[in-house]
Design a protein around this motif. Structure first.
Motif, PDB file in Angstrom:
ATOM      1  N   LEU A 266       0.834  -1.211   0.000  1.00 10.33           N
ATOM      2  CA  LEU A 266       0.000   0.000   0.000  1.00 10.33           C
ATOM      3  C   LEU A 266       0.869   1.261   0.000  1.00 10.33           C
ATOM      4  CD1 LEU A 266      -2.830  -1.046   2.517  1.00 10.33           C
ATOM      5  CD2 LEU A 266      -3.102  -0.574   0.078  1.00 10.33           C
ATOM      6  N   VAL A 267       1.989   1.212   0.760  1.00  9.38           N
ATOM      7  CA  VAL A 267       2.879   2.378   0.822  1.00  9.38           C
ATOM      8  C   VAL A 267       3.465   2.665  -0.554  1.00  9.38           C
ATOM      9  CG1 VAL A 267       5.087   3.184   1.765  1.00  9.38           C
ATOM     10  CG2 VAL A 267       3.412   2.121   3.276  1.00  9.38           C
ATOM     11  N   GLN A 268       3.769   1.590  -1.321  1.00 13.56           N
ATOM     12  CA  GLN A 268       4.420   1.767  -2.623  1.00 13.56           C
ATOM     13  C   GLN A 268       3.439   2.037  -3.763  1.00 13.56           C
ATOM     14  OE1 GLN A 268       6.555  -1.902  -2.713  1.00 13.56           O
ATOM     15  NE2 GLN A 268       8.207  -1.160  -1.388  1.00 13.56           N
TER      16      GLN A 268
ATOM     17  N   ALA B 280      -6.449   2.733   5.305  1.00 14.50           N
ATOM     18  CA  ALA B 280      -7.619   1.955   5.724  1.00 14.50           C
ATOM     19  C   ALA B 280      -8.307   1.369   4.503  1.00 14.50           C
ATOM     20  CB  ALA B 280      -8.600   2.836   6.491  1.00 14.50           C
ATOM     21  N   SER B 281      -9.120   0.362   4.768  1.00  9.68           N
ATOM     22  CA  SER B 281     -10.023  -0.167   3.753  1.00  9.68           C
ATOM     23  C   SER B 281     -11.447   0.122   4.220  1.00  9.68           C
ATOM     24  CB  SER B 281      -9.815  -1.677   3.598  1.00  9.68           C
ATOM     25  OG  SER B 281     -10.801  -2.196   2.724  1.00  9.68           O
ATOM     26  N   PHE B 282     -12.348   0.300   3.251  1.00 11.01           N
ATOM     27  CA  PHE B 282     -13.745   0.526   3.616  1.00 11.01           C
ATOM     28  C   PHE B 282     -14.624  -0.135   2.564  1.00 11.01           C
ATOM     29  CE2 PHE B 282     -14.704   3.848   0.454  1.00 11.01           C
ATOM     30  CZ  PHE B 282     -13.427   4.152   0.038  1.00 11.01           C
ATOM     31  N   PHE B 283     -15.794  -0.573   3.013  1.00  8.93           N
ATOM     32  CA  PHE B 283     -16.703  -1.246   2.068  1.00  8.93           C
ATOM     33  C   PHE B 283     -18.094  -1.318   2.686  1.00  8.93           C
ATOM     34  CE2 PHE B 283     -16.759  -5.151   4.498  1.00  8.93           C
ATOM     35  CZ  PHE B 283     -15.519  -5.146   5.115  1.00  8.93           C
ATOM     36  N   TRP B 284     -19.042  -1.734   1.859  1.00  8.52           N
ATOM     37  CA  TRP B 284     -20.438  -1.773   2.307  1.00  8.52           C
ATOM     38  C   TRP B 284     -21.006  -3.175   2.165  1.00  8.52           C
ATOM     39  CZ3 TRP B 284     -18.389   2.038  -0.845  1.00  8.52           C
ATOM     40  CH2 TRP B 284     -18.298   3.296  -0.256  1.00  8.52           C
ATOM     41  N   THR B 285     -21.953  -3.475   3.043  1.00  2.65           N
ATOM     42  CA  THR B 285     -22.619  -4.769   3.054  1.00  2.65           C
ATOM     43  C   THR B 285     -24.123  -4.573   2.963  1.00  2.65           C
ATOM     44  OG1 THR B 285     -20.882  -5.701   4.467  1.00  2.65           O
ATOM     45  CG2 THR B 285     -22.993  -6.876   4.425  1.00  2.65           C
ATOM     46  N   GLN B 286     -24.755  -5.321   2.085  1.00  2.00           N
ATOM     47  CA  GLN B 286     -26.218  -5.415   2.131  1.00  2.00           C
ATOM     48  C   GLN B 286     -26.554  -6.569   3.049  1.00  2.00           C
ATOM     49  OE1 GLN B 286     -28.402  -5.257  -1.550  1.00  2.00           O
ATOM     50  NE2 GLN B 286     -30.224  -6.165  -0.626  1.00  2.00           N
TER      51      GLN B 286
ATOM     52  N   ARG C  10      -6.263   6.670   1.910  1.00  2.00           N
ATOM     53  CA  ARG C  10      -5.064   7.131   2.606  1.00  2.00           C
ATOM     54  C   ARG C  10      -5.283   8.587   2.987  1.00  2.00           C
ATOM     55  NH1 ARG C  10       0.656   7.478  -0.625  1.00  2.00           N
ATOM     56  NH2 ARG C  10      -0.384   9.244  -1.610  1.00  2.00           N
ATOM     57  N   TYR C  11      -5.014   8.912   4.246  1.00  2.00           N
ATOM     58  CA  TYR C  11      -5.119  10.301   4.717  1.00  2.00           C
ATOM     59  C   TYR C  11      -3.754  10.706   5.260  1.00  2.00           C
ATOM     60  CZ  TYR C  11     -10.255   9.743   4.845  1.00  2.00           C
ATOM     61  OH  TYR C  11     -11.570   9.520   4.530  1.00  2.00           O
ATOM     62  N   ALA C  12      -3.283  11.915   4.862  1.00  2.00           N
ATOM     63  CA  ALA C  12      -2.027  12.472   5.381  1.00  2.00           C
ATOM     64  C   ALA C  12      -2.074  13.983   5.187  1.00  2.00           C
ATOM     65  CB  ALA C  12      -0.836  11.870   4.645  1.00  2.00           C
ATOM     66  N   GLY C  13      -1.130  14.695   5.827  1.00  2.00           N
ATOM     67  CA  GLY C  13      -0.982  16.126   5.600  1.00  2.00           C
ATOM     68  C   GLY C  13      -2.239  16.939   5.829  1.00  2.00           C
TER      69      GLY C  13
ATOM     70  N   SER D 250      -3.339   1.070   9.739  1.00  2.00           N
ATOM     71  CA  SER D 250      -2.282   1.775  10.465  1.00  2.00           C
ATOM     72  C   SER D 250      -2.597   1.710  11.948  1.00  2.00           C
ATOM     73  CB  SER D 250      -2.230   3.250  10.050  1.00  2.00           C
ATOM     74  OG  SER D 250      -2.031   3.372   8.666  1.00  2.00           O
ATOM     75  N   ASP D 251      -1.541   1.602  12.771  1.00  3.70           N
ATOM     76  CA  ASP D 251      -1.756   1.602  14.218  1.00  3.70           C
ATOM     77  C   ASP D 251      -1.975   3.027  14.712  1.00  3.70           C
ATOM     78  OD1 ASP D 251      -1.828  -0.993  15.405  1.00  3.70           O
ATOM     79  OD2 ASP D 251       0.259  -1.273  14.746  1.00  3.70           O
ATOM     80  N   PRO D 252      -2.727   3.174  15.826  1.00  5.17           N
ATOM     81  CA  PRO D 252      -3.066   4.512  16.321  1.00  5.17           C
ATOM     82  C   PRO D 252      -1.859   5.403  16.591  1.00  5.17           C
ATOM     83  CG  PRO D 252      -4.387   2.861  17.434  1.00  5.17           C
ATOM     84  CD  PRO D 252      -3.390   2.108  16.586  1.00  5.17           C
ATOM     85  N   ASP D 253      -0.714   4.797  16.972  1.00  6.04           N
ATOM     86  CA  ASP D 253       0.444   5.661  17.293  1.00  6.04           C
ATOM     87  C   ASP D 253       1.202   6.110  16.043  1.00  6.04           C
ATOM     88  OD1 ASP D 253       1.618   3.310  16.570  1.00  6.04           O
ATOM     89  OD2 ASP D 253       2.759   3.013  18.423  1.00  6.04           O
ATOM     90  N   GLU D 254       0.761   5.666  14.865  1.00  7.46           N
ATOM     91  CA  GLU D 254       1.448   6.059  13.634  1.00  7.46           C
ATOM     92  C   GLU D 254       0.943   7.387  13.072  1.00  7.46           C
ATOM     93  OE1 GLU D 254       2.577   2.578  10.882  1.00  7.46           O
ATOM     94  OE2 GLU D 254       0.689   1.959  11.791  1.00  7.46           O
TER      95      GLU D 254
END
Ligand code: NI
Length: 226
Positions: free
Chosen positions: A21-23, A171-177, A86-89, A122-126
């Protein structure tokens, strides 16, 4: 209801995914935002047809299928392919409610988003900030879980992601019916299921267990749509 799924992914799986994911090359998240969301969305997303997204997505779907808490809480009918952000900055996603209906890519199938899920990579302390903030009738819930954990919340909820002011949040996110559209009905079924599981351990020979299990299935029959 908000439900946490601890350890959906193993440490080994996380290590592999994180490096990839980083790359990866990320798109501006506004590309997939509707006309309202585009004003509040400031993040990056993996392109929907990205092979890495499909690979990790399949891994998540397989893990969900083996996770008894997901099966009991979500009562899934269809799960959409997981997406990645991805969230940053200082990136954030302001208050919004997700779209109600999504097309399954490459098919004519449409899925109703009864349940939203976020899997933390990502871990919370990152990173600082980046909480998923979900509003319900009891107020605001701030969610920031260890990497590999997931949270389920009703697709009907107003929610946002707080600005990430240090580090990077993957993170990953998705929806379920769900078989059961209504969140309150799903919550009742989960409560009954939990009580039956506890009684099964404490009083395995009780004849009332069969009666309660019957009530569970008959409620599910009343409330489910297939
Ligand atoms: Ni959302």
């Amino acid at each position: 209801m908000l439900i946490t799924l601890p350890d959906l992914l193993t440490a080994d799986q996380l290590r592999q995914c994180r490096q990839a994911l980083v790359q990866a090359e990320w798109d501006d998240g506004r590309l997939t935002a509707g006309h309202l969301a585009v004003k509040v969305k400031d993040n990056q997303q993996l392109p929907l047809d990205h092979p890495l997204g499909r690979q990790i997505g399949d891994m998540i779907l397989e893990a969900l299928g083996r996770h008894p808490r997901f099966m009991a809480a979500a009562l899934p009918l269809r799960v959409l392919p997981p997406r990645f952000n991805r969230y940053a900055g200082g990136g954030q996603y302001g208050n919004h409610i997700d779209n109600a209906i999504f097309n399954v890519p490459g098919t004519a199938l449409r899925v109703r988003s009864d349940i939203s899920t976020t899997v933390f990579f990502s871990d919370p302390d990152e990173y600082d900030g980046g909480e998923l903030i979900v509003q319900d009738t009891y107020g605001e819930h701030r969610v920031k879980l260890p990497a590999g954990h997931a949270v389920l919340y009703p697709g009907t909820s107003l929610h946002r992601v707080a600005p990430v002011t240090r580090g990077t949040r993957y993170a990953s996110f998705f929806w379920t019916q769900s078989l059961v559209r209504d969140d309150a009905q799903r919550a009742l079924l989960l409560e009954l299921d939990d009580a039956i599981q506890a009684l099964t351990r404490q009083l395995p020979d009780s004849p009332e267990l069969s009666r309660l299990t019957g009530v569970y299935h008959n409620l599910l029959r009343q409330w489910s749509q297939t």
